[in-house]
Design a protein around this motif. Structure first.
Motif, mmCIF file in Angstrom:
data_model
loop_
_atom_site.group_PDB
_atom_site.id
_atom_site.type_symbol
_atom_site.label_atom_id
_atom_site.label_comp_id
_atom_site.label_asym_id
_atom_site.label_seq_id
_atom_site.Cartn_x
_atom_site.Cartn_y
_atom_site.Cartn_z
ATOM 1 N N PHE A 26 0.802 -1.214 -0.101
ATOM 2 C CA PHE A 26 0.072 0.029 -0.100
ATOM 3 C C PHE A 26 0.915 1.212 0.050
ATOM 4 O O PHE A 26 0.327 2.399 -0.298
ATOM 5 N N ASN A 27 2.113 1.143 0.337
ATOM 6 C CA ASN A 27 3.003 2.335 0.357
ATOM 7 C C ASN A 27 3.226 2.781 -1.268
ATOM 8 O O ASN A 27 3.267 4.038 -1.649
ATOM 9 N N GLY A 28 3.334 1.557 -1.906
ATOM 10 C CA GLY A 28 3.478 2.039 -3.470
ATOM 11 C C GLY A 28 2.249 2.552 -4.108
ATOM 12 O O GLY A 28 2.427 3.566 -5.034
ATOM 13 N N VAL A 29 1.189 1.957 -3.636
ATOM 14 C CA VAL A 29 -0.096 2.712 -4.015
ATOM 15 C C VAL A 29 -0.355 4.140 -3.648
ATOM 16 O O VAL A 29 -0.989 4.932 -4.398
ATOM 17 N N THR A 30 -0.156 4.232 -2.462
ATOM 18 C CA THR A 30 -0.035 5.718 -1.978
ATOM 19 C C THR A 30 0.884 6.671 -2.769
ATOM 20 O O THR A 30 0.341 7.608 -2.918
ATOM 21 N N LEU A 31 2.207 6.334 -3.028
ATOM 22 C CA LEU A 31 2.970 6.798 -3.835
ATOM 23 C C LEU A 31 2.483 7.152 -5.279
ATOM 24 O O LEU A 31 2.691 8.221 -5.643
ATOM 25 N N LEU A 32 1.850 6.090 -5.528
ATOM 26 C CA LEU A 32 1.298 6.282 -7.284
ATOM 27 C C LEU A 32 0.292 7.193 -7.183
ATOM 28 O O LEU A 32 0.031 8.013 -8.059
ATOM 29 N N LEU A 33 -0.652 7.242 -6.016
ATOM 30 C CA LEU A 33 -1.704 8.202 -6.122
ATOM 31 C C LEU A 33 -1.349 9.516 -5.848
ATOM 32 O O LEU A 33 -1.787 10.756 -6.458
ATOM 33 N N GLY A 44 7.026 -8.760 15.941
ATOM 34 C CA GLY A 44 5.735 -9.334 16.435
ATOM 35 C C GLY A 44 4.586 -8.543 15.907
ATOM 36 O O GLY A 44 3.462 -8.653 16.105
ATOM 37 N N THR A 45 4.968 -7.717 14.659
ATOM 38 C CA THR A 45 4.052 -6.788 14.022
ATOM 39 C C THR A 45 4.344 -6.763 12.673
ATOM 40 O O THR A 45 5.125 -7.661 12.184
ATOM 41 N N SER A 46 3.617 -5.782 11.864
ATOM 42 C CA SER A 46 3.817 -5.743 10.541
ATOM 43 C C SER A 46 3.766 -4.205 10.137
ATOM 44 O O SER A 46 3.522 -3.474 10.868
ATOM 45 N N THR A 47 4.054 -3.930 8.669
ATOM 46 C CA THR A 47 4.027 -2.583 8.121
ATOM 47 C C THR A 47 2.633 -2.348 7.472
ATOM 48 O O THR A 47 2.434 -1.357 6.962
ATOM 49 N N GLY A 48 1.608 -3.399 7.754
ATOM 50 C CA GLY A 48 0.320 -3.140 7.313
ATOM 51 C C GLY A 48 0.163 -3.645 5.956
ATOM 52 O O GLY A 48 1.099 -4.252 5.231
ATOM 53 N N GLY A 49 -0.957 -3.290 5.381
ATOM 54 C CA GLY A 49 -1.208 -3.481 3.977
ATOM 55 C C GLY A 49 -1.170 -5.192 3.452
ATOM 56 O O GLY A 49 -1.861 -5.781 4.299
ATOM 57 N N THR A 50 -0.396 -5.449 2.514
ATOM 58 C CA THR A 50 -0.044 -6.614 1.914
ATOM 59 C C THR A 50 0.507 -7.488 3.127
ATOM 60 O O THR A 50 0.515 -8.770 3.159
ATOM 61 N N ASP A 51 1.240 -6.822 4.274
ATOM 62 C CA ASP A 51 1.725 -7.833 5.255
ATOM 63 C C ASP A 51 0.805 -8.540 6.019
ATOM 64 O O ASP A 51 0.799 -9.481 6.350
ATOM 65 N N PHE A 52 -0.666 -7.884 6.041
ATOM 66 C CA PHE A 52 -1.464 -8.644 6.867
ATOM 67 C C PHE A 52 -1.697 -9.953 6.091
ATOM 68 O O PHE A 52 -2.035 -10.850 6.838
ATOM 69 N N ILE A 53 -1.867 -9.999 4.789
ATOM 70 C CA ILE A 53 -2.147 -11.140 4.050
ATOM 71 C C ILE A 53 -0.982 -12.198 4.204
ATOM 72 O O ILE A 53 -1.502 -13.422 4.538
ATOM 73 N N ALA A 54 0.464 -11.575 4.196
ATOM 74 C CA ALA A 54 1.359 -12.571 4.243
ATOM 75 C C ALA A 54 1.459 -13.202 5.738
ATOM 76 O O ALA A 54 1.512 -14.391 5.958
ATOM 77 N N VAL A 55 1.210 -12.452 6.708
ATOM 78 C CA VAL A 55 1.145 -13.091 8.133
ATOM 79 C C VAL A 55 -0.063 -13.920 8.342
ATOM 80 O O VAL A 55 0.200 -14.977 8.980
ATOM 81 N N PHE A 56 -1.149 -13.607 7.726
ATOM 82 C CA PHE A 56 -2.396 -14.430 7.839
ATOM 83 C C PHE A 56 -1.867 -15.803 7.301
ATOM 84 O O PHE A 56 -2.162 -17.006 7.754
#
Length: 297
Positions: A51-58, A144-156
């Motif tokens: 989502f950082n990439g999407v944010t920068l693209l926007l 024990g955490t993540s940077t959010g976005g697609t990391d949620f998918i990876a951790v799941f």
């Protein structure tokens, strides 16, 4: 024999230490990621994964086509709103809350950290920017955490399905790169692929939780060994009863599946607690069944 109050106090201290570790690793990772965005990604005009990439693209679309400069923070928070809600239900409350703190911290750091380009060589930016990004993501995951976005998918998928999906996420980021390539030139999109690939390989190198091993611990103190495994890995274990054929003495066997990095810590603490314990570590390529972490809920 420990009293109930002593046990509760120890658990409270352990939880506090764990939360401090999560916060420290996460904030360091967030700061590194923000510096990377301002020093490498912006200088090369790249679009990192997630989502950082999407944010920068926007941001680029609004700035180049509408003349509007958008801050990083509100876009990032809006994009992460849905994954945060899904993670809260599917992964766990504690993990989601901690990750949300890191998402907010990364966004704020990105807005306030000054832009100091280190190099303008786009190939160097792609390689070293990807390395730094991988380090930042890995620090968050290790903590024990993540940077959010697609990391949620990876951790799941790693915690619920024991599946490494970082390479699939890399393929999913291709959509963002195709849009960036059409709008702003294919050279930046292709260099962004190098950035994302380097970042993914760095995560594989530093974050080994998805690599599992099986522990067999033969011991006279199975309860003590189980407490070590539970404290270090937040997973359960199975106790078996066995008889030593040479000594004809009854002993306990603790069986558990842990990550490769966790195994080193567990073995050290087990041998410190029971110098006579016998530990066998077996590489585990595949397993099925319930294998959830109790500290992310």
């Amino acid at each position: 024999m420990k009293s109930k109050n002593e046990t509760c106090d120890q658990k409270l201290k352990s939880d506090v230490k764990k939360e401090i570790k999560i916060l420290i690793f996460g904030l360091i990772g967030a700061l590194i990621m923000a510096v990377n965005i301002k020093s490498f990604v912006h200088a090369g005009g790249l679009y990192p994964g997630g989502f950082n990439g999407v944010t920068l693209l926007l941001q680029s679309i609004f700035e180049n086509f509408f003349g509007i400069t958008l801050p990083f923070t509100p876009i990032s928070l809006i994009l992460n709103a849905v994954p945060v809600a899904v993670s809260f239900l599917a992964i766990g409350k504690r993990f989601t809350v901690n990750t949300t703190v890191i998402i907010v911290a990364t966004s704020i750091f990105t807005d306030i950290v000054p832009a100091i380009p280190i190099t303008h060589d786009i190939l160097l930016i792609s390689i070293f920017g990807g390395i730094v990004n991988g380090i930042a993501v890995s620090l968050c995951l290790i903590g024990g955490t993540s940077t959010g976005g697609t990391d949620f998918i990876a951790v799941f998928f790693m915690e619920k399905k024991n599946t490494d999906v970082f390479n699939y996420i890399l393929l999913g980021n291709a959509i963002v790169l195709i849009i960036a390539g059409i709008l702003f030139g294919w050279d930046k999109a292709l260099y962004s692929i190098i950035f994302q690939f380097t970042s993914t390989q760095m995560i594989h190198l530093l974050y080994q939780t998805h690599n599992k091993v099986t522990l067999f611990v033969v011991t006279d103190h199975p309860e003590r060994v189980y407490e070590i495994i539970r404290e270090v890995t937040h997973h359960s274990a199975t106790e078996l009863t066995a008889t030593g054929m040479y000594s004809q003495q009854e002993r306990g066997i603790i069986y558990s599946i842990v990550s490769r990095t966790e195994a080193k810590v567990v073995i050290r603490q087990v041998l410190e607690s029971d110098p006579h314990a016998f530990v066998n570590v077996v590489k585990t390529d595949m397993f099925t069944g319930r294998f959830y972490m109790d500290d992310i809920h």
